[in-house]
Scaffold this active site. Structure first.
Site, short mmCIF file in Angstrom:
data_model
loop_
_atom_site.label_atom_id
_atom_site.label_comp_id
_atom_site.label_asym_id
_atom_site.label_seq_id
_atom_site.Cartn_x
_atom_site.Cartn_y
_atom_site.Cartn_z
N GLY A 135 8.58 -4.56 0.76
CA GLY A 135 8.73 -3.27 0.76
C GLY A 135 8.38 -2.24 2.02
N ARG B 237 14.18 -9.27 0.03
CA ARG B 237 13.60 -10.41 -0.64
C ARG B 237 14.65 -11.56 -0.56
NH1 ARG B 237 9.45 -7.20 -2.22
NH2 ARG B 237 9.93 -5.25 -2.90
N ASP C 67 1.37 -9.26 0.75
CA ASP C 67 0.73 -10.56 0.38
C ASP C 67 1.89 -11.70 0.18
OD1 ASP C 67 -1.83 -9.86 0.26
OD2 ASP C 67 -1.93 -10.04 -1.88
N GLY C 68 3.01 -11.25 -0.18
CA GLY C 68 4.02 -12.21 -0.48
C GLY C 68 4.70 -12.60 0.80
N THR D 48 1.89 -1.80 3.61
CA THR D 48 2.42 -1.34 1.92
C THR D 48 1.71 -0.34 1.73
OG1 THR D 48 1.87 -1.91 -0.24
CG2 THR D 48 0.64 -2.96 1.33
N ILE D 49 2.53 0.71 1.18
CA ILE D 49 1.85 2.16 0.87
C ILE D 49 0.86 1.96 -0.25
CG2 ILE D 49 3.81 3.21 1.66
CD1 ILE D 49 4.65 4.04 -1.18
N ASP D 50 0.87 0.75 -1.06
CA ASP D 50 -0.06 0.66 -1.96
C ASP D 50 -1.69 0.43 -1.77
OD1 ASP D 50 1.84 0.91 -3.87
OD2 ASP D 50 1.96 -0.71 -4.66
N ASP E 163 -3.11 -2.17 -1.12
CA ASP E 163 -3.72 -3.28 -2.11
C ASP E 163 -3.76 -4.39 -1.57
OD1 ASP E 163 -0.86 -3.95 -1.93
OD2 ASP E 163 -0.80 -3.87 -4.18
N MET F 85 3.39 6.23 -6.63
CA MET F 85 3.88 4.88 -6.49
C MET F 85 2.33 4.23 -6.85
SD MET F 85 6.74 3.97 -3.83
CE MET F 85 8.29 4.18 -4.15
N ARG G 1 1.88 -0.03 -8.58
CA ARG G 1 2.15 -0.73 -9.74
C ARG G 1 0.66 -1.17 -10.43
NH1 ARG G 1 8.04 -3.31 -9.76
NH2 ARG G 1 8.98 -1.32 -8.88
N GLY H 174 -6.87 18.13 -5.16
CA GLY H 174 -7.52 18.95 -6.20
C GLY H 174 -6.84 18.87 -7.62
N HIS I 121 10.91 7.40 -3.96
CA HIS I 121 10.87 6.72 -2.52
C HIS I 121 10.56 7.81 -1.51
CE1 HIS I 121 11.67 2.73 -3.97
NE2 HIS I 121 11.87 2.43 -2.53
#
Lengths: 322, 322, 322, 322
Positions: free
Chosen positions: B12, B73, B104-105, B127-129, B131, B171, B173, B187, B252
């Site tokens: 992503g 991908r 990661d992938g 990655t914006i997650d 994670d 976003m 998951r 807030g 997005h």
């Protein structure tokens, strides 16, 4: 003693309301009126949330989104007894004129109030749907369009990174003005609005052709919420075009944001026109901007007509639905 | 002849990828490498979309969102034959080192590629997650948080105009980092994320109390998409709190936007670290930022651990779910 | 009766002050203190512009730039008699602890106040110059950097349309942090700051070479105001490089804008730390963020040291001055 | 074979040029022309930087500031021999029509070119000064006004934190349109423009009165660069009003930024009108928008008249200069 003139906002909020409030207060004072502010719309009129305006109350609000006077919907205003209560509130303070910044529903309510108690009002059209008949422009539209633009531009940044489709739902229950204008100014490939028929088969064929033959890498679709097609279209693109598709529902992001320069200038012009119309003895006139000039129309001309989308806009937008 | 070093983005997209690309190219060249660009991620590696980098190709990209190298991908990369094809593409050009900007992938895929053909790589977490295990920061997070902030601030403009609730889906998951950080910095009154239990009854009681006793006028709720509760929560607020509620799904919009200063600085630091790690003979190291310092970790430490949300953040956010 | 804890802002304003105020009020109340707000900084302390805080006073301020408490400089505070008056104001209300959000000068003033009357305070560093010793971060810096970035990005849009140079003056009297960080994150070709020597001849030779041989089309130069070279550099580029050159002086645009997420998070952390330090009996401690962790330092460690720019930043920026 | 139609930008750049380029290319192709792009303005016409347009060259440019075609000033174009060279470049490619997006100077240059070689052109007015006679709107103005607004709003955030004056210099050598419209829409207290006399004594008396009697806390002054009064006014405020005063010179920040929706819509309308005018056999017509309608005027009507500021705007702005 100076005659009282009260300013209120009613219905859905829109950027540009605050500059209109500020300007109406200042111009009314310059014309010799004593300006008042009604908080919480029709409900505040009934519940007497009315205060005399002063410099401090309207200072530093030009660049604020929304409305500092807040707004509301009020069932009670349909009841003559509550309207009488509202009238008593005005009378007690010597308020004999009203400016209401809002939409059709608010204009109708104050028209009934006039029929009952003879308090003349001037209406300033403000709704991001741009769906009030008789005027080419309603306060809040330019700001809403630019909020949408920023979101679509931001999505476009990422669109070309991947082969992907983006569906963006914008406001507009019965009126596709926001969606169509956004689609055209942001270069969308699909646009669905209540006023226009669309043909998914034709859309699919057109885009498949472009994907296969012209190197189309991504798709941006803009959908008016009133069509209720956002979820369906997102799935349909996945299934029919075999392209990953994501939905954005902008919601109230569109109502917010600091008013653009155009909304401030329009607010200024409408507010001056409203004070002048009341001052000239007009009753129940709605301020309008048409073909490049400012004026006003009797309320019936406005609320009894159905707003129709500019045929030129429809012509330009039609290819995005087939 | 100078050794070739190729730079690619994968997975992503995230703001900060472009400044990382630009800096990696410039720093690799300064270190004596011949820098290459791989377009379209793993797919481009297989299909030989590889070009030698020059000033012009990476000029004027610092402030662009997304990735100019595009991403993809690729199922084919799981097939040794396609990986061999990718390897031949690199070999033919004298490319013996890779920098991959992604998640990661992508790291796992290049780790396999290394096992097969011995091409060392350095990974830059993006990655914006947010994670990825082992690093406190992934490229794109600060820009995403500020895009969310602008939308929430815009909604807040209009929130106080009406008594109303706003549900905003962001976003995430499996990871609530974006949602929780946004909720705290903007807030919000409610926040639902995958890592935290929530109790709608408790939330309802808390907010009803505030509405009835403390003059609470509006509610802002932020929901991570992974919880799949946005639609339900919107309806629940309408039903339980008898308050008009509207949903915004940012989608997005969060991935786009010009990279913030922090994302540019982090991109710079990660890119320099990646070139230096490769230059020092490291293989398959992932760049990390931890407790205020930059470093790198072996890939297994990163991809074999599960990212865990900072307990301090969980503690701060927990009250927003009950 | 609950012990009073007052919060004030002092010195130049910075984004992040408002979220710090809001959080300090809420956290102090949660800890059992009665929170107060001091308006107009030291002047307000003397003139008794002190009110008990409540939810409404700090509601809807998270996203506002500047400080709702306003600020001031006060000559009178150097006079023990006026300080005594300030002390009486606090005493009368049962206020025995202070939080001051500001810079070195403000911390020194309150330190003297403590020496006189024994009112302990906690200091939260806030200045867009980022020039307070002992902390890597001062509130307002990230927002200022991003305001500068947006201006430079906007200039960059137009830069490539013409062959032209742009000189941008940013804040920083004695400290080049803003200028250097902006220059690096926005990809400037020239950067002049107080801490670094520069060599116009070398700069001229470098850029002429790039213009003649590498197709350089435009130049962006960032200058800290403290160097007082903006006008000179603009003329020098015109004369030496025979390139049209234009000056932008950003001024207070840099202080404004809604606080970024980072400034809100830092505000939150600093405010919590300040309340906790006071609650633990600390006196005259300055909150700091260093090497990734939060803590506090005795005031002397902070105000008696001179802030020094990070050597790594100097090393990176040095090539932009020659 | 299809007739060639070339599109170029010339003179100072303005937001809206890119959408105009894209739309002109697409509409010309739809009308059966073969569209070409001229890079680097008049210089590129001479030096043959002309390429056939295709989808990729104008893709993804709607939201970019500046002009992808770049611009230039060219002394050589005054020389008939260089103009002949330009003509040969066009002739060789079968280009028989030109669209130029720019200002008065560019229109005059192409008018001479027509006199020499008979290549008809259509002009699209684009300049942020909004100073082209015969049209109410030039491309780039709305974007420039909104860039200024964002800067002034940002300064306003901080203005009320301190008692202080802010002087903001905006573009406008001979024309005060930007300055006056900004001053009115941003609520400035002072505005100095070339078209209006000002009286510092009167301004001083007015503001002193408001400071002393009406609680005025800060002052915002907007000055057109052509008045050359920014530095003087800043010092004058310090001396006469004994108020700290700071100068912001916005410079090219005003030219940048993504085109607003209005600039995109106007670009679209002007581009369609330009292609249609050429297609209808018009020569040397300048597209205009007047009193709400689109049309075109012969070049002499436009370049032989001096642009005059709207008297209504002057009347509204006059009080800000005394």
């Amino acid at each position: 003693m100076a005659e009282g003139l009260a300013i209120m906002t009613s219905g859905g909020d829109a950027a540009g309301m605050n500059p209109a409030i500020k300007c109406a207060v200042e111009y009314a004072a310059a014309k010799g009126y004593k300006p008042f502010l009604v908080y919480d719309g029709l409900r505040g009129l009934i519940d007497d949330r009315i205060v005399e305006a002063n410099r401090e109350l309207v200072s530093g609000i030009l660049h604020r989104g929304g409305t500092i006077l807040r707004s509301s919907r009020s069932q009670r205003f349909f009841d003559i007894n509550f309207r009488r209560q509202a009238y008593e509130n005005l009378k007690r303070r010597g308020i004999s004129k009203l400016i209401v910044i809002g939409g059709d529903g608010s204009f109708r309510a104050l028209n009934q109030f006039y029929a009952d108690f003879g308090v003349p009002f001037a209406g300033i059209p403000a709704t991001i749907d741009n769906d009030i008949a008789g005027t080419d422009y309603c306060l809040g539209v330019d700001t809403a369009l630019n909020m949408i633009r920023q979101s679509v531009d931001s999505i476009r940044d990422t669109a070309s990174s991947f082969s992907r489709a983006f569906v963006i739902e914008v406001m507009g229950r019965h009126c596709g003005y926001l969606a169509l204008t956004s689609a055209l100014s942001c270069g969308a490939e699909i646009c669905l609005v209540p006023e226009l028929e669309y043909d998914l088969n034709a859309i699919g064929a057109r885009l498949k052709h472009e994907i296969d033959n012209e190197g189309r890498g991504y798709i941006i679709a803009i959908v008016a919420e009133g069509v209720k097609m956002s979820d369906y279209l997102t799935r349909w693109i996945k299934d029919s075009l075999e392209m990953d598709a994501r939905l954005t529902v902008l919601g109230h992001v569109q109502r917010g944001g600091s008013p653009t320069v155009l909304d401030r200038i329009m607010a200024y012009k409408f507010a001056v026109a409203a004070v002048e119309a009341l001052d000239a003895g007009e009753t129940n006139a709605i301020m309008v901007y048409r073909d490049g000039t400012y004026g006003h129309l009797p309320i019936h001309t406005v609320v009894d007509s159905k707003y129709k989308l500019d045929p030129a806009l429809i012509r330009l937008g039609a290819p995005l639905g087939r």
